[in-house]
Design a protein around this motif. Structure first.
Motif, PDB file in Angstrom:
ATOM      1  N   ARG A  59       0.802  -1.231   0.000  1.00 17.34           N
ATOM      2  CA  ARG A  59       0.000   0.000   0.000  1.00 17.34           C
ATOM      3  C   ARG A  59       0.840   1.290   0.000  1.00 17.34           C
ATOM      4  O   ARG A  59       0.317   2.354  -0.294  1.00 17.34           O
ATOM      5  CB  ARG A  59      -0.922   0.002   1.204  1.00 17.34           C
ATOM      6  CG  ARG A  59      -1.831  -1.211   1.215  1.00 17.34           C
ATOM      7  CD  ARG A  59      -3.239  -0.841   1.470  1.00 17.34           C
ATOM      8  NE  ARG A  59      -4.201  -1.899   1.378  1.00 17.34           N
ATOM      9  CZ  ARG A  59      -4.630  -2.478   0.265  1.00 17.34           C
ATOM     10  NH1 ARG A  59      -4.145  -2.134  -0.880  1.00 17.34           N
ATOM     11  NH2 ARG A  59      -5.558  -3.406   0.279  1.00 17.34           N
ATOM     12  N   HIS A  62       1.101   3.520  -3.309  1.00 18.42           N
ATOM     13  CA  HIS A  62      -0.104   4.329  -3.501  1.00 18.42           C
ATOM     14  C   HIS A  62      -0.065   5.562  -2.602  1.00 18.42           C
ATOM     15  O   HIS A  62      -0.377   6.675  -3.038  1.00 18.42           O
ATOM     16  CB  HIS A  62      -1.351   3.491  -3.199  1.00 18.42           C
ATOM     17  CG  HIS A  62      -2.621   4.285  -3.142  1.00 18.42           C
ATOM     18  ND1 HIS A  62      -3.194   4.852  -4.258  1.00 18.42           N
ATOM     19  CD2 HIS A  62      -3.420   4.610  -2.113  1.00 18.42           C
ATOM     20  CE1 HIS A  62      -4.292   5.489  -3.909  1.00 18.42           C
ATOM     21  NE2 HIS A  62      -4.453   5.362  -2.613  1.00 18.42           N
ATOM     22  N   ALA A  65       2.296   8.027  -4.042  1.00 16.80           N
ATOM     23  CA  ALA A  65       1.727   8.660  -5.234  1.00 16.80           C
ATOM     24  C   ALA A  65       0.678   9.703  -4.859  1.00 16.80           C
ATOM     25  O   ALA A  65       0.635  10.790  -5.448  1.00 16.80           O
ATOM     26  CB  ALA A  65       1.119   7.599  -6.145  1.00 16.80           C
ATOM     27  N   PHE A 105      -7.799  10.332  -9.749  1.00 18.21           N
ATOM     28  CA  PHE A 105      -6.588   9.518  -9.597  1.00 18.21           C
ATOM     29  C   PHE A 105      -6.583   8.794  -8.259  1.00 18.21           C
ATOM     30  O   PHE A 105      -6.307   7.589  -8.190  1.00 18.21           O
ATOM     31  CB  PHE A 105      -5.339  10.387  -9.735  1.00 18.21           C
ATOM     32  CG  PHE A 105      -4.087   9.699  -9.275  1.00 18.21           C
ATOM     33  CD1 PHE A 105      -3.490   8.729 -10.063  1.00 18.21           C
ATOM     34  CD2 PHE A 105      -3.530   9.987  -8.042  1.00 18.21           C
ATOM     35  CE1 PHE A 105      -2.342   8.068  -9.632  1.00 18.21           C
ATOM     36  CE2 PHE A 105      -2.386   9.343  -7.602  1.00 18.21           C
ATOM     37  CZ  PHE A 105      -1.784   8.376  -8.399  1.00 18.21           C
ATOM     38  N   SER A 109      -6.955   4.781  -8.296  1.00 23.09           N
ATOM     39  CA  SER A 109      -5.786   4.002  -7.865  1.00 23.09           C
ATOM     40  C   SER A 109      -6.075   3.283  -6.557  1.00 23.09           C
ATOM     41  O   SER A 109      -5.586   2.173  -6.337  1.00 23.09           O
ATOM     42  CB  SER A 109      -4.541   4.879  -7.755  1.00 23.09           C
ATOM     43  OG  SER A 109      -4.688   5.846  -6.750  1.00 23.09           O
ATOM     44  N   ARG A 112      -8.074   0.218  -7.531  1.00 24.24           N
ATOM     45  CA  ARG A 112      -7.230  -0.764  -8.211  1.00 24.24           C
ATOM     46  C   ARG A 112      -6.377  -1.557  -7.226  1.00 24.24           C
ATOM     47  O   ARG A 112      -5.980  -2.681  -7.511  1.00 24.24           O
ATOM     48  CB  ARG A 112      -6.345  -0.076  -9.243  1.00 24.24           C
ATOM     49  CG  ARG A 112      -7.162   0.427 -10.429  1.00 24.24           C
ATOM     50  CD  ARG A 112      -6.328   1.165 -11.414  1.00 24.24           C
ATOM     51  NE  ARG A 112      -5.510   0.218 -12.160  1.00 24.24           N
ATOM     52  CZ  ARG A 112      -4.475   0.560 -12.890  1.00 24.24           C
ATOM     53  NH1 ARG A 112      -4.104   1.822 -12.965  1.00 24.24           N
ATOM     54  NH2 ARG A 112      -3.794  -0.338 -13.546  1.00 24.24           N
ATOM     55  N   MET A 113      -6.094  -0.928  -6.074  1.00 21.87           N
ATOM     56  CA  MET A 113      -5.309  -1.628  -5.060  1.00 21.87           C
ATOM     57  C   MET A 113      -6.103  -2.756  -4.417  1.00 21.87           C
ATOM     58  O   MET A 113      -5.539  -3.713  -3.919  1.00 21.87           O
ATOM     59  CB  MET A 113      -4.904  -0.652  -3.941  1.00 21.87           C
ATOM     60  CG  MET A 113      -3.525  -0.172  -4.055  1.00 21.87           C
ATOM     61  SD  MET A 113      -3.010   0.763  -2.617  1.00 21.87           S
ATOM     62  CE  MET A 113      -4.475   1.246  -1.788  1.00 21.87           C
TER      63      MET A 113
END
Length: 179
Positions: A59, A62, A65, A105, A109, A112-113
């Protein structure tokens, strides 16, 4: 014949047709851009130093980011406010576009994790923190597009919350990861 005195006064006070940086906001946006650039640079250093360790946790990439994205939002918005010919409405649209893009975003994202059943509560708290960071910017953008100068205060609040959230993440990426 030239414009009437009334139409000139309206044009000078109409937030849709006047510049973005009234009374003291210029210094705020200059300070935001400079401070955020420095902080974003430190996050890049923190990630570079701890890259292998960050990548070993599913994690944390992410989180890194999102941290960069929160700083990037401020770094993209603040200089736009300093452009002399941008209007409140135009700046509001830019804020909405940038904050909305970062919001998309963060959500995409995060989805998607996938879910982390073992840390579901912590994951939910982080997601709420990210939404709290971006919500004031989105509200500010809407108010500015509607022609309300009060949107600048919401944008400023969004910058403050985004910075606090990003600094919290930076602390985890730089210090807590080593524990």
């Amino acid at each position: 014949m030239g414009p009437s005195v009334t139409s000139r006064l309206l044009a000078e006070t109409d937030p849709a047709t006047t510049g973005i940086v009234p009374d003291g906001w210029h210094d705020f946006f200059v300070a935001q851009a400079g401070a955020t650039a420095a902080l974003a640079g430190l996050v890049f250093v923190a990630v570079s130093i701890n890259l292998e360790r960050i990548l070993s946790f599913p994690r944390l990439p992410h989180r890194a980011a999102v941290t960069v994205a929160l700083f990037a939002g401020i770094l993209l918005q603040a200089p736009l406010a300093l452009m002399g010919d941008v209007t409140l409405v135009a700046f509001g649209a830019l804020v909405l576009g940038i904050a909305g893009g970062i919001e998309a975003f963060v959500v995409i994202s995060g989805l998607r994790m996938g879910r982390d059943r073992a840390n579901g509560r912590k994951e939910l708290q982080l997601a709420a923190m990210y939404q709290l960071a971006l919500l004031p910017q989105l509200v500010g953008g809407v108010l500015l597009v509607a022609g309300s100068g009060a949107g600048l205060y919401w944008v400023a609040a969004g910058y403050a919350v985004s910075t606090l959230v990003a600094l919290t993440n930076a602390w985890v990426l730089l210090v807590e990861i080593l524990r």
